[in-house]
Design an enzyme around this catalytic site. Sequence first.
Site, PDB file in Angstrom:
ATOM      1  N   LYS A  48       0.844  -1.204   0.000  1.00  0.00           N
ATOM      2  CA  LYS A  48       0.000   0.000   0.000  1.00  0.00           C
ATOM      3  C   LYS A  48       0.878   1.253   0.000  1.00  0.00           C
ATOM      4  O   LYS A  48       2.070   1.187   0.329  1.00  0.00           O
ATOM      5  CB  LYS A  48      -0.916  -0.013   1.231  1.00  0.00           C
ATOM      6  CG  LYS A  48      -0.171   0.015   2.568  1.00  0.00           C
ATOM      7  CD  LYS A  48      -1.101  -0.308   3.737  1.00  0.00           C
ATOM      8  CE  LYS A  48      -0.333  -0.290   5.055  1.00  0.00           C
ATOM      9  NZ  LYS A  48      -1.174  -0.750   6.176  1.00  0.00           N
ATOM     10  N   ARG A 147     -10.999  -0.148  14.143  1.00  0.00           N
ATOM     11  CA  ARG A 147     -10.685   0.615  12.934  1.00  0.00           C
ATOM     12  C   ARG A 147     -11.449   0.064  11.738  1.00  0.00           C
ATOM     13  O   ARG A 147     -12.345   0.696  11.219  1.00  0.00           O
ATOM     14  CB  ARG A 147      -9.172   0.581  12.679  1.00  0.00           C
ATOM     15  CG  ARG A 147      -8.735   1.511  11.572  1.00  0.00           C
ATOM     16  CD  ARG A 147      -7.229   1.530  11.355  1.00  0.00           C
ATOM     17  NE  ARG A 147      -6.720   0.313  10.736  1.00  0.00           N
ATOM     18  CZ  ARG A 147      -5.483   0.202  10.243  1.00  0.00           C
ATOM     19  NH1 ARG A 147      -4.645   1.221  10.330  1.00  0.00           N
ATOM     20  NH2 ARG A 147      -5.076  -0.924   9.693  1.00  0.00           N
ATOM     21  N   TYR A 269      15.202  30.254   9.004  1.00  0.00           N
ATOM     22  CA  TYR A 269      13.966  30.993   9.245  1.00  0.00           C
ATOM     23  C   TYR A 269      13.761  31.269  10.731  1.00  0.00           C
ATOM     24  O   TYR A 269      14.006  30.395  11.572  1.00  0.00           O
ATOM     25  CB  TYR A 269      12.761  30.198   8.726  1.00  0.00           C
ATOM     26  CG  TYR A 269      12.553  30.351   7.233  1.00  0.00           C
ATOM     27  CD1 TYR A 269      12.269  31.578   6.655  1.00  0.00           C
ATOM     28  CD2 TYR A 269      12.639  29.236   6.410  1.00  0.00           C
ATOM     29  CE1 TYR A 269      12.069  31.695   5.287  1.00  0.00           C
ATOM     30  CE2 TYR A 269      12.448  29.337   5.035  1.00  0.00           C
ATOM     31  CZ  TYR A 269      12.156  30.589   4.486  1.00  0.00           C
ATOM     32  OH  TYR A 269      11.970  30.712   3.137  1.00  0.00           O
ATOM     33  N   MET A 317      11.765  24.482   3.177  1.00  0.00           N
ATOM     34  CA  MET A 317      11.052  23.671   2.192  1.00  0.00           C
ATOM     35  C   MET A 317      12.010  22.861   1.310  1.00  0.00           C
ATOM     36  O   MET A 317      11.804  21.672   1.066  1.00  0.00           O
ATOM     37  CB  MET A 317      10.201  24.586   1.289  1.00  0.00           C
ATOM     38  CG  MET A 317       9.388  23.821   0.262  1.00  0.00           C
ATOM     39  SD  MET A 317       8.568  24.899  -0.925  1.00  0.00           S
ATOM     40  CE  MET A 317       7.358  25.708   0.104  1.00  0.00           C
TER      41      MET A 317
HETATM   42  C1  LIG Z   1      -0.381  -1.687   6.901  1.00  0.00           C
HETATM   43  C2  LIG Z   1      -0.952  -2.994   7.280  1.00  0.00           C
HETATM   44  C3  LIG Z   1      -0.129  -4.133   7.389  1.00  0.00           C
HETATM   45  C4  LIG Z   1       1.380  -4.060   7.333  1.00  0.00           C
HETATM   46  O1  LIG Z   1       1.835  -3.551   8.585  1.00  0.00           O
HETATM   47  P1  LIG Z   1       3.387  -3.466   8.924  1.00  0.00           P
HETATM   48  O2  LIG Z   1       3.399  -3.022  10.348  1.00  0.00           O
HETATM   49  O3  LIG Z   1       3.962  -2.448   8.012  1.00  0.00           O
HETATM   50  O4  LIG Z   1       3.975  -4.805   8.710  1.00  0.00           O
HETATM   51  C5  LIG Z   1      -0.745  -5.356   7.592  1.00  0.00           C
HETATM   52  N1  LIG Z   1      -2.086  -5.449   7.723  1.00  0.00           N
HETATM   53  C6  LIG Z   1      -2.901  -4.381   7.663  1.00  0.00           C
HETATM   54  C7  LIG Z   1      -4.357  -4.555   7.825  1.00  0.00           C
HETATM   55  C8  LIG Z   1      -2.364  -3.110   7.450  1.00  0.00           C
HETATM   56  O5  LIG Z   1      -3.169  -2.045   7.414  1.00  0.00           O
END
Ligand SMILES: *Cc1c(COP(=O)(O)O)cnc(C)c1O
Length: 374
Positions: A48, A147, A269, A317
């Site tokens: 992802k 979640r 800055y 930046m």
């Molecule tokens: C992002 C995610 C993972 C991977 O988690 P890591 O801590 O990066 O290994 C696995 N399962 C779900 C549902 C996630 O959202």
Amino acid sequence: MDGVISRNISEGIRAASGYLTIDLTALARNYERLVKEVSPAGAAAVVKADAYGLGADRVATHLYAKGCRHFFVAQFVEALKLRPLLADDARIFVLNGLQPGNESDCARHGIVPVINSLDQWRRWAGAARAAGHALPAVLQFDTGMSRLGVPPEERDALAELVKSETSIAVLFVMSHLASADDAGSGQNESQLAEMQVVAAAFPQFNVCFANSGGIFLGRSYHGVLARPGIALYGGAPNVGGVNPLEPVVSLDISVVQTRTVRAGAHVGYGGSHVVAGETRLATIAAGYADGLPRSLSGCGAVYCDGIRLPIIGRVSMDSITIDISALPEGRLTLGSRVEMLGPHQTLEDVARDANTISYEILTGLGNRYQRTYR
Ligand SMILES: *Cc1c(COP(=O)(O)O)cnc(C)c1O
């Protein structure tokens, strides 16, 4: 754009001021290390957010070549982009679930939704009937993170729906750990206990449970398929322990100016840093627009020849000013490179200095760097 200019930019010739190297061989070794850890279970790859910023196209195709066949993304659009790059025997799962309107496209492209609610189940079952053949799915359950996933009070209702529906082929039941990076957290055991309740309610299905941290909590967390993300990319799966994975990312940044300032000079800055005595400074060509958080102001560092060069004043930046007084005079000149991520400074070091986590550093890495895959 002028052909020569665009070619020079695409080849990165003198165009970039930051150099991001992604070591695909280290990525593959990390995958093999994780496969070994969970064996006889298997390991998916969580790709992802563009494989945590490293390039989902390169990462996923490389891991496919190393035998990985399960790929998790968060959003449907990510799955659509990945689908044509992987052979048909690769499964692509959408963690955020089945959004209204995506059903027929999801079915048509052979993408597997993670079903997070009764409504998603019903819509996917409708898509299967419309398609005239069974469709695959993963069922996600909330075991204590609040979640995503079917909540405990709806488990029985889902079990009833599953019993009466033959048009969905459930590949796994899954859940996600909230505190797997902390092996001492009691939340791990309570979520494991909840997952075992789910598994008992759906005994016909395999379990998919552990993320990177969960893999190192032990066998009972592995199910038949683990879902590592950060560990593939070299991040530490558990806080505090020794990181058993190899670094995958290194980042070097070019010096664009050096100077010597007198005692009392203000740096950056807001003039937030005032030097105590004569100080040699260098300005390097990356800033918060390149994903180096402003929270590194006055507390992060870069390295040269293994010597720590503190960031002074605020992160801008497009640039950062560092104190190079610890280096021999003339060591850094225009175009020299300093190490932001590499043998002397890990992802976790930068994340700690920026008061964040390795995930946020990786996914924030900007698109002005010259990227090299090794
Ligand atoms: C992002 C995610 C993972 C991977 O988690 P890591 O801590 O990066 O290994 C696995 N399962 C779900 C549902 C996630 O959202």
